[in-house]
Design a protein around this motif. Structure first.
Motif, PDB file in Angstrom:
ATOM      1  N   SER A   1       0.832  -1.202   0.000  1.00  0.00           N
ATOM      2  CA  SER A   1       0.000   0.000   0.000  1.00  0.00           C
ATOM      3  C   SER A   1       0.868   1.253   0.000  1.00  0.00           C
ATOM      4  CB  SER A   1      -0.932   0.003   1.210  1.00  0.00           C
ATOM      5  OG  SER A   1      -0.188   0.087   2.398  1.00  0.00           O
ATOM      6  N   VAL A   2       0.263   2.366  -0.493  1.00  0.00           N
ATOM      7  CA  VAL A   2       0.950   3.654  -0.514  1.00  0.00           C
ATOM      8  C   VAL A   2      -0.081   4.756  -0.264  1.00  0.00           C
ATOM      9  CG1 VAL A   2       0.795   3.867  -3.033  1.00  0.00           C
ATOM     10  CG2 VAL A   2       2.543   5.154  -1.801  1.00  0.00           C
ATOM     11  N   THR A   3       0.279   5.756   0.562  1.00  0.00           N
ATOM     12  CA  THR A   3      -0.538   6.927   0.833  1.00  0.00           C
ATOM     13  C   THR A   3       0.373   8.145   0.814  1.00  0.00           C
ATOM     14  OG1 THR A   3      -0.252   6.736   3.227  1.00  0.00           O
ATOM     15  CG2 THR A   3      -2.179   5.632   2.286  1.00  0.00           C
ATOM     16  N   SER A   4      -0.218   9.361   0.849  1.00  0.00           N
ATOM     17  CA  SER A   4       0.616  10.567   0.838  1.00  0.00           C
ATOM     18  C   SER A   4       0.052  11.620   1.777  1.00  0.00           C
ATOM     19  CB  SER A   4       0.722  11.137  -0.579  1.00  0.00           C
ATOM     20  OG  SER A   4      -0.535  11.560  -1.038  1.00  0.00           O
ATOM     21  N   VAL A   5       0.968  12.446   2.322  1.00  0.00           N
ATOM     22  CA  VAL A   5       0.609  13.535   3.224  1.00  0.00           C
ATOM     23  C   VAL A   5       1.511  14.720   2.910  1.00  0.00           C
ATOM     24  CG1 VAL A   5       0.608  14.266   5.630  1.00  0.00           C
ATOM     25  CG2 VAL A   5      -0.108  11.969   5.055  1.00  0.00           C
TER      26      VAL A   5
END
Length: 185
Positions: free
Chosen positions: A102-106
């Motif tokens: 999984s990958v997310t961004s902030v």
């Protein structure tokens, strides 16, 4: 808007809330400049008031709502607001606890840089790159680097990119995870 107070040009529906954009200065009995939200049950304005932050003194060209964010497109670009009307979301989104890639961004949208948080279910050679909507590679962050199982992060500088939608693509062997990143300059 109230009679004689302009018009609604765009709407987006999210649950029982209608988000509106147009050339008005009040909606649902409350002062709202170009942007506002109405509770469909009461017909009254909600607390959502992004212009209390001084965000938009001009017309909006597109509007979309998805889950807890409202996306507003107006010069100079796209901005996301939480349901309370604050811009951006500075806290990291949760990384799933299951053992999936999984990958997310902030933050998302990203203004000058974003931190991409990702989870690897096993060790291996990792590739992490960012692509524009036409599929062109905008940045390579990690290329065939051997990394351990678990949570990792990489910083993505957006300074050379135009405002728009991009996709972070994370690869671990034959597994792929993709995450949308909005860039606002």
């Amino acid at each position: 808007p109230e009679p004689g107070n302009g018009f609604v040009q765009l709407i987006a529906l999210n649950g029982s809330t209608v988000y509106a954009a147009g050339s008005f200065t009040s909606i649902g009995g409350q002062t709202r400049i170009h942007l506002g939200a109405i509770d469909t049950g009461t017909g009254q304005a909600t607390v959502w008031n992004p212009n209390a932050l001084g965000a938009f003194g001009f017309l909006v060209s597109s509007l979309a709502a998805s889950q807890s964010l409202v996306y507003v497109n107006a010069d100079p670009g796209i901005v996301a607001f939480t349901a309370s009307g604050t811009a951006g979301v500075p806290t990291p989104p949760p990384v799933p606890n299951d053992m999936q890639l999984s990958v997310t961004s902030v933050p998302n949208p990203a203004f000058s840089q974003a931190t991409l948080h990702f989870r690897l279910p096993k060790p291996g050679a990792v590739r992490l790159a960012v692509f524009d909507l036409s599929g062109r590679r905008a940045a390579t962050l990690i290329h065939d680097q051997i990394m351990s199982e678990g949570e990792h992060e990489s910083t993505f500088t957006t300074g050379s990119l135009k405002s728009g939608i991009y996709f972070a693509r994370l690869e671990l062997g034959s597994e792929v995870a993709i995450h949308k990143v909005i860039v606002v300059q």
